[in-house]
Design an enzyme around this catalytic site. Structure first.
Site, short mmCIF file in Angstrom:
data_model
loop_
_atom_site.label_atom_id
_atom_site.label_comp_id
_atom_site.label_asym_id
_atom_site.label_seq_id
_atom_site.Cartn_x
_atom_site.Cartn_y
_atom_site.Cartn_z
N ARG A 138 0.81 -1.18 -0.05
CA ARG A 138 0.15 -0.17 0.09
C ARG A 138 0.98 1.13 0.11
NH1 ARG A 138 -5.46 -0.01 1.57
NH2 ARG A 138 -6.42 -2.16 0.96
N ARG A 146 -3.51 7.26 0.34
CA ARG A 146 -3.85 8.38 0.94
C ARG A 146 -2.83 9.17 1.88
NH1 ARG A 146 -9.32 5.58 2.62
NH2 ARG A 146 -7.79 3.76 2.66
N TYR A 190 -14.75 -12.12 0.75
CA TYR A 190 -15.32 -10.76 0.22
C TYR A 190 -16.83 -11.12 -0.68
CZ TYR A 190 -11.99 -7.53 1.74
OH TYR A 190 -11.18 -6.54 2.46
N ASP A 248 -6.46 -3.14 -7.35
CA ASP A 248 -7.11 -3.40 -5.86
C ASP A 248 -7.41 -5.06 -6.15
OD1 ASP A 248 -8.19 -2.29 -3.30
OD2 ASP A 248 -9.59 -3.95 -4.02
N ARG A 297 -7.20 11.99 -5.97
CA ARG A 297 -8.41 11.19 -5.34
C ARG A 297 -9.39 12.14 -5.12
NH1 ARG A 297 -11.80 8.99 -4.02
NH2 ARG A 297 -12.11 6.90 -2.62
O1 CP3 Z 1 0.09 -1.40 -2.38
C1 CP3 Z 1 -0.19 -0.49 -3.29
O2 CP3 Z 1 0.18 0.61 -3.28
C2 CP3 Z 1 -1.06 -0.88 -4.46
C3 CP3 Z 1 -2.43 -0.59 -4.49
C4 CP3 Z 1 -3.43 -1.89 -3.75
C5 CP3 Z 1 -4.66 -1.04 -3.35
N1 CP3 Z 1 -5.21 -2.15 -2.55
C6 CP3 Z 1 -5.06 0.27 -3.54
C7 CP3 Z 1 -6.24 0.55 -2.72
C8 CP3 Z 1 -3.04 -3.01 -3.14
C9 CP3 Z 1 -2.09 -3.84 -3.21
C10 CP3 Z 1 -4.43 -3.17 -2.84
C11 CP3 Z 1 -4.71 -4.62 -2.04
C12 CP3 Z 1 -5.91 -4.93 -1.26
N2 CP3 Z 1 -7.12 -4.31 -1.49
C13 CP3 Z 1 -6.03 -5.62 0.06
C14 CP3 Z 1 -5.00 -6.51 0.22
C15 CP3 Z 1 -4.17 -6.10 1.10
C16 CP3 Z 1 -4.45 -5.84 2.71
O3 CP3 Z 1 -4.76 -4.47 3.02
O4 CP3 Z 1 -4.85 -6.75 3.30
C17 CP3 Z 1 -7.32 -5.58 0.46
C18 CP3 Z 1 -7.85 -6.56 1.54
C19 CP3 Z 1 -8.10 -4.74 -0.49
C20 CP3 Z 1 -9.54 -4.25 -0.26
C21 CP3 Z 1 -9.70 -2.72 -0.20
N3 CP3 Z 1 -9.41 -1.95 -1.14
C22 CP3 Z 1 -10.32 -2.47 1.19
C23 CP3 Z 1 -10.61 -3.03 2.44
C24 CP3 Z 1 -10.42 -0.99 1.06
C25 CP3 Z 1 -11.03 0.01 1.57
C26 CP3 Z 1 -10.31 0.16 2.88
C27 CP3 Z 1 -9.32 1.45 2.77
O5 CP3 Z 1 -8.23 1.32 3.11
O6 CP3 Z 1 -9.95 2.38 2.48
C28 CP3 Z 1 -9.77 -0.79 -0.40
C29 CP3 Z 1 -9.75 0.61 -1.30
C30 CP3 Z 1 -8.03 0.98 -1.82
N4 CP3 Z 1 -7.51 0.19 -2.74
C31 CP3 Z 1 -7.34 2.17 -1.32
C32 CP3 Z 1 -6.30 1.94 -2.10
C33 CP3 Z 1 -5.09 2.86 -2.07
C34 CP3 Z 1 -8.10 3.15 -0.62
C35 CP3 Z 1 -8.92 3.88 -1.68
C36 CP3 Z 1 -9.10 5.37 -1.30
O7 CP3 Z 1 -8.24 6.31 -1.94
O8 CP3 Z 1 -10.14 5.94 -0.70
#
Ligand code: CP3
Length: 341
Positions: A25, A29, A151, A74, A38
């Protein structure tokens, strides 16, 4: 040795000039340049617009001296290929409006391949690779079948995954069909990413630690094995959290590199996995909220636990939190590179 070689050398267990580091990640943000984009676009819109996804992928590579980029995408859009209706709701997180609740819901899943709607990610990969021009390797990724099935059934995030587990115990045949269907999508998606040019792939099994090791072995591991078996040609990383009790089992995934979270001492993980197993981890992401000296002290403890062995990639034990101070990320990355041992 160039910045480009460190990470791939470590993936293969070969010597490095400094410990490679990237952060799960790492785009997101906590970075002001991410928040600026964003403010104008939704998360799915950013993922599905190759120019935006490429830009966000490159932001942390420009900001820090990290040793790998990870494509901005994602794990959840892969479920859209099966006909699930995904939305990210601000303040709530991901929601699937038509979750899988019964065997007949599994029968109704779509049969598109992982190259349909996900093709935009392949375009983003090609764009990033042309802009990176060999500066650092690019990581592709997907969710693991078990985490995506959670999910699909829960319809969003969950604490205990009780609906998913109940489905797994009550409907083993439908569970098998669901995970097989998801695995087929993941194989196409990951093979597509490799063909588009990623240098490494990582499978995120974020929720596998919700299972007992025995259930993991029968209900999750076989699908992960099949996906990793089918996706060859680049180093493959397996990551999950809460898997301290699964160490020997994880070797059976067939992954080349195993991720370790912070709930386990890295030396202990190393001892259980054997000296030749490349590993990635495992600083608690909350340590990035500590003062700089404490960040360095804790990062040193992780590096000392590795004791200078080859086949080590420094990472957090899970993703960067959105409130993380940017300067602290720089402190960590620079310290890991400077500390040789
Ligand atoms: O690592 C990186 O920089 C690459 C991008 C990446 C995202 N999601 C972008 C994202 C990666 C590798 C993921 C993986 C992901 N997504 C996982 C596995 C890793 C982990 O954290 O366990 C999971 C479970 C998800 C599912 C997911 N996506 C959730 C639960 C959420 C919302 C929660 C949150 O953090 O807001 C997301 C959204 C998401 N995916 C964001 C990002 C940068 C935040 C979105 C935003 O900008 O509002």
């Amino acid at each position: 040795m160039s910045r480009a070689d460190r990470f791939l050398n470590a993936c293969r267990g070969e010597p490095v000039d400094a410990t490679p580091i990237w952060l799960m990640r790492q785009a997101g943000r906590y970075m002001p340049e991410y928040r600026a984009l964003r403010a104008k676009y939704g998360i799915l819109e950013m993922i599905k617009t190759p120019e935006l996804a490429a830009e966000v992928t490159l932001q942390p590579v420009r900001a820090f001296d990290i040793d790998a980029a990870i494509i901005f995408a994602d794990i959840l859009p892969a479920l859209e290929e099966a006909g699930l209706d995904l939305e990210f709701i601000p303040g709530k997180g991901p929601v699937i409006h038509n979750p899988v609740r019964s065997p007949s819901d599994v029968e109704r899943l779509g049969w598109a391949t992982g190259r349909g709607g996900l093709e935009k990610t392949m375009d983003a990969i090609r764009l990033v690779q042309s802009e990176l021009d060999g500066l650092v390797p690019l990581i592709g990724f997907a969710g693991a079948p078990f985490t995506l099935a959670c999910y699909a059934i829960e319809g969003g995030s969950s604490r205990d995954f009780l609906s998913a587990k109940q489905f797994m115990y009550e409907q083993p045949a439908a569970w098998d069909k669901l995970l097989t269907r998801i695995s087929d999508i993941l194989i196409d998606y990951l093979q597509g990413q490799v063909e588009a040019g990623v240098n490494v792939i990582q499978l995120f099994d974020s929720w596998a630690g919700a299972l007992s090791p025995a259930d993991y072995r029968t209900m999750a591991l076989p699908y992960t094995q099949r996906v990793l078996q089918a996706v060859q040609g680049v180093p493959r990383i397996h990551f999950g959290t809460g898997l301290s009790g699964f160490m020997p089992l994880l070797k059976e995934t067939g992954a080349d590199i195993l991720g370790v979270d912070w709930r386990m001492d890295l030396a202990d993980a190393r001892a259980q996995l054997g000296p030749d197993q490349p590993v990635q981890g495992n600083l608690d992401p909350a340590v990035l909220f500590a003062p700089a000296d404490e960040i360095r002290r804790q990062a040193k403890a992780v590096l000392d636990a590795n004791a200078g062995r080859n086949g080590f990639i420094f990472n957090l034990g899970h993703g960067v939190f959105k409130e993380t101070p940017v300067e602290h990320v720089r402190t960590l990355v620079d310290f890991v590179h400077e500390y040789r041992k």
